[in-house]
Enzyme design. Structure first.
Site, PDB file in Angstrom:
ATOM      1  N   CYS A   1      33.239   2.601  -9.967  1.00  0.00           N
ATOM      2  CA  CYS A   1      34.184   3.722  -9.966  1.00  0.00           C
ATOM      3  C   CYS A   1      34.680   3.938  -8.538  1.00  0.00           C
ATOM      4  O   CYS A   1      33.940   4.395  -7.671  1.00  0.00           O
ATOM      5  CB  CYS A   1      33.509   4.980 -10.510  1.00  0.00           C
ATOM      6  SG  CYS A   1      34.592   6.427 -10.442  1.00  0.00           S
TER       7      CYS A   1
ATOM      8  N   HIS B   1      40.667   9.620 -13.671  1.00  0.00           N
ATOM      9  CA  HIS B   1      41.368  10.896 -13.451  1.00  0.00           C
ATOM     10  C   HIS B   1      42.822  10.802 -12.972  1.00  0.00           C
ATOM     11  O   HIS B   1      43.102  10.233 -11.920  1.00  0.00           O
ATOM     12  CB  HIS B   1      40.642  11.706 -12.376  1.00  0.00           C
ATOM     13  CG  HIS B   1      39.234  12.024 -12.717  1.00  0.00           C
ATOM     14  ND1 HIS B   1      38.456  12.825 -11.947  1.00  0.00           N
ATOM     15  CD2 HIS B   1      38.462  11.646 -13.757  1.00  0.00           C
ATOM     16  CE1 HIS B   1      37.255  12.912 -12.490  1.00  0.00           C
ATOM     17  NE2 HIS B   1      37.233  12.207 -13.596  1.00  0.00           N
TER      18      HIS B   1
ATOM     19  N   TYR C   1      42.064  14.474 -17.117  1.00  0.00           N
ATOM     20  CA  TYR C   1      42.266  13.670 -18.328  1.00  0.00           C
ATOM     21  C   TYR C   1      43.510  14.037 -19.136  1.00  0.00           C
ATOM     22  O   TYR C   1      43.493  14.018 -20.357  1.00  0.00           O
ATOM     23  CB  TYR C   1      40.999  13.724 -19.202  1.00  0.00           C
ATOM     24  CG  TYR C   1      39.872  12.941 -18.552  1.00  0.00           C
ATOM     25  CD1 TYR C   1      39.834  11.559 -18.647  1.00  0.00           C
ATOM     26  CD2 TYR C   1      38.886  13.577 -17.807  1.00  0.00           C
ATOM     27  CE1 TYR C   1      38.832  10.823 -18.017  1.00  0.00           C
ATOM     28  CE2 TYR C   1      37.881  12.849 -17.176  1.00  0.00           C
ATOM     29  CZ  TYR C   1      37.871  11.476 -17.293  1.00  0.00           C
ATOM     30  OH  TYR C   1      36.890  10.746 -16.668  1.00  0.00           O
TER      31      TYR C   1
ATOM     32  N   HIS D   1      36.417   1.905 -13.210  1.00  0.00           N
ATOM     33  CA  HIS D   1      37.238   3.119 -13.195  1.00  0.00           C
ATOM     34  C   HIS D   1      38.088   3.062 -11.938  1.00  0.00           C
ATOM     35  O   HIS D   1      37.543   3.075 -10.834  1.00  0.00           O
ATOM     36  CB  HIS D   1      36.366   4.373 -13.085  1.00  0.00           C
ATOM     37  CG  HIS D   1      35.580   4.694 -14.316  1.00  0.00           C
ATOM     38  ND1 HIS D   1      34.712   5.763 -14.386  1.00  0.00           N
ATOM     39  CD2 HIS D   1      35.544   4.120 -15.542  1.00  0.00           C
ATOM     40  CE1 HIS D   1      34.177   5.825 -15.586  1.00  0.00           C
ATOM     41  NE2 HIS D   1      34.655   4.836 -16.317  1.00  0.00           N
TER      42      HIS D   1
ATOM     43  N   HIS E   1      27.158   4.485 -14.040  1.00  0.00           N
ATOM     44  CA  HIS E   1      28.240   5.102 -13.262  1.00  0.00           C
ATOM     45  C   HIS E   1      27.651   5.606 -11.951  1.00  0.00           C
ATOM     46  O   HIS E   1      26.569   6.179 -11.947  1.00  0.00           O
ATOM     47  CB  HIS E   1      28.837   6.263 -14.072  1.00  0.00           C
ATOM     48  CG  HIS E   1      30.092   6.825 -13.495  1.00  0.00           C
ATOM     49  ND1 HIS E   1      30.102   7.672 -12.407  1.00  0.00           N
ATOM     50  CD2 HIS E   1      31.385   6.664 -13.852  1.00  0.00           C
ATOM     51  CE1 HIS E   1      31.354   8.011 -12.129  1.00  0.00           C
ATOM     52  NE2 HIS E   1      32.152   7.408 -12.992  1.00  0.00           N
TER      53      HIS E   1
HETATM   54  C1  DNO Z   1      34.204  11.826 -14.853  1.00  0.00           C
HETATM   55  C2  DNO Z   1      33.517  10.642 -15.392  1.00  0.00           C
HETATM   56  C3  DNO Z   1      32.037  10.857 -15.498  1.00  0.00           C
HETATM   57  C4  DNO Z   1      31.400   9.720 -16.251  1.00  0.00           C
HETATM   58  C5  DNO Z   1      29.915   9.849 -16.392  1.00  0.00           C
HETATM   59  C6  DNO Z   1      29.333   8.593 -16.952  1.00  0.00           C
HETATM   60  O1  DNO Z   1      35.343  11.999 -15.073  1.00  0.00           O
HETATM   61  O2  DNO Z   1      33.823   9.509 -14.687  1.00  0.00           O
HETATM   62  O3  DNO Z   1      31.797  12.056 -16.147  1.00  0.00           O
HETATM   63  O4  DNO Z   1      31.914   9.687 -17.538  1.00  0.00           O
HETATM   64  O5  DNO Z   1      29.309  10.153 -15.198  1.00  0.00           O
HETATM   65  O6  DNO Z   1      28.115   8.858 -17.540  1.00  0.00           O
END
Ligand code: DNO
Length: 346
Positions: free
Chosen positions: A234, A307, A320, A261, A196
């Site tokens: 992401c 999110h 979330y 993401h 990520h």
């Molecule tokens: C936040 C997430 C991060 C993600 C971590 C992966 O909402 O996208 O916390 O889960 O960084 O290790």
């Protein structure tokens, strides 16, 4: 493409029975949350989680996250034991049919925001980041819900001290050492690792951050070319980096993006941003362009709406809640369907 939804296990206020009702949902992205970072997740615990998901007709093919112990990021002599444990986790997850593991390599802190409930004119609220507020914060006293770990103030203090003087290159070398250590377990199980990006993608409190843009990925793949060394693309994290062209990156990184993401942000000033749902029309990122770039480049991995905002009176875990992520999932599903069908006709 497989649409998924993040689920925080049995402690999540959103039941799996609701998640299965979101149209197009293939499975959940989850983790075993109560085993200390660095230890092996017992196989029975993983299997139990999988059974819970499957009982609701949902797959459990993506884990987010298997957190990386700080000793690995720090390159301490004890890292070998933690890397061996990580490899064992990969093997155990492989037995449960997991295909992809999301993780990050950010020192000490995961994602950072300065306000978890920024009110929008329509009455919804969401997470936001204000750079001047962040730089005024004391890193010794930080905790955000949703992080996979939290420290006591004393632990946090000594951890921050341990990173003092660490350079970007040293942290990167420690990432490469870690990846080389776990690639054999990935080869055995077929599991793809999906790092990520740093969120936001710049150094924080003097701590180096190394997964911030296209150059980071070029370096990463050239150091560890194994195909199981992949990424979580992401959009909300990388998109905060003003030099990151997300449509271009989606196109160039599609073949190594095992997990995506998708999240919209509205940028302001040089660093600030506010999370603003998922639609192209509600923020600064071209979600249509990003999805189109992925599909055109042959992307065939896992996707999740990232999110969401709090809407309709919901007071969910920051980022979330159920409603806005569900709206995001159906919007994104629609983009994929339209673009995939259009491509198929050409
Ligand atoms: C936040 C997430 C991060 C993600 C971590 C992966 O909402 O996208 O916390 O889960 O960084 O290790």
């Amino acid at each position: 493409m497989k649409m998924t939804f993040r689920w925080y296990g049995e402690g999540d206020s959103i039941p799996l029975s609701y998640i299965r009702q979101i149209p197009g949902m293939s499975g959940v992205v989850t983790a075993v949350y109560d085993i200390p970072v660095g230890e092996v997740w017992p196989l029975e615990r993983i299997m139990k989680l999988k059974e819970l998901c499957e009982a609701e007709g949902l797959q459990m093919e993506v884990i987010e996250s298997v957190p990386v112990h700080e000793d690995i990021k720090l390159g301490r002599p004890t890292r070998d034991r933690y890397i061996e444990n990580y490899a064992q986790n990969i093997r155990n997850l492989g037995k449960a049919g997991v295909r992809c593991i999301c993780y990050n390599f950010m020192p000490v802190f995961d994602w950072l925001r300065t306000n978890l409930k920024t009110l929008a004119p329509d009455g919804s609220n969401s997470l936001s980041y204000d750079h001047s507020q962040l730089t005024a914060m004391d890193p010794h006293d930080l905790h955000l819900p949703g992080w996979d770990e939290s420290y006591t103030p004393a632990e946090l203090g000594s951890l921050l001290d341990s990173y003092s003087g660490m350079t970007h290159d040293q942290l990167f070398d420690n990432l490469v050492y870690f990846l080389k250590g776990i690639m054999p377990a990935c080869d055995e199980t077929g599991i793809n690792m999906a790092i990520h990006p740093d969120d936001p993608p710049w150094d924080m409190f003097g701590l180096p951050r190394i997964i911030t843009g296209m150059d980071s990925y070029r370096k990463l793949f050239s150091a560890v070319p194994n195909k199981h060394n992949g990424i979580t693309l992401c959009t909300g994290s990388l998109g905060a980096g003003r030099n990151n062209d997300m449509v271009k990156m989606a196109s160039e990184l599609a073949d190594r993006s095992y997990f995506v993401h998708l999240r919209q942000i509205t940028l302001s000033g040089s660093h600030d941003f506010c999370e603003s749902g998922h639609l192209t029309s509600t923020g600064s990122l071209d979600m249509y362009g990003i999805v189109r770039a992925l599909v055109e480049a042959g992307f065939d991995g896992y996707v999740r709406p990232d999110h969401g905002r709090n809407i309709w009176g919901e007071d969910g875990k920051p980022g979330y809640g159920l409603y806005d992520r569900a709206l995001g999932a159906t919007y994104l599903y629609g983009l994929f369907e339209a673009i995939e069908k259009e491509m198929a006709r050409k």
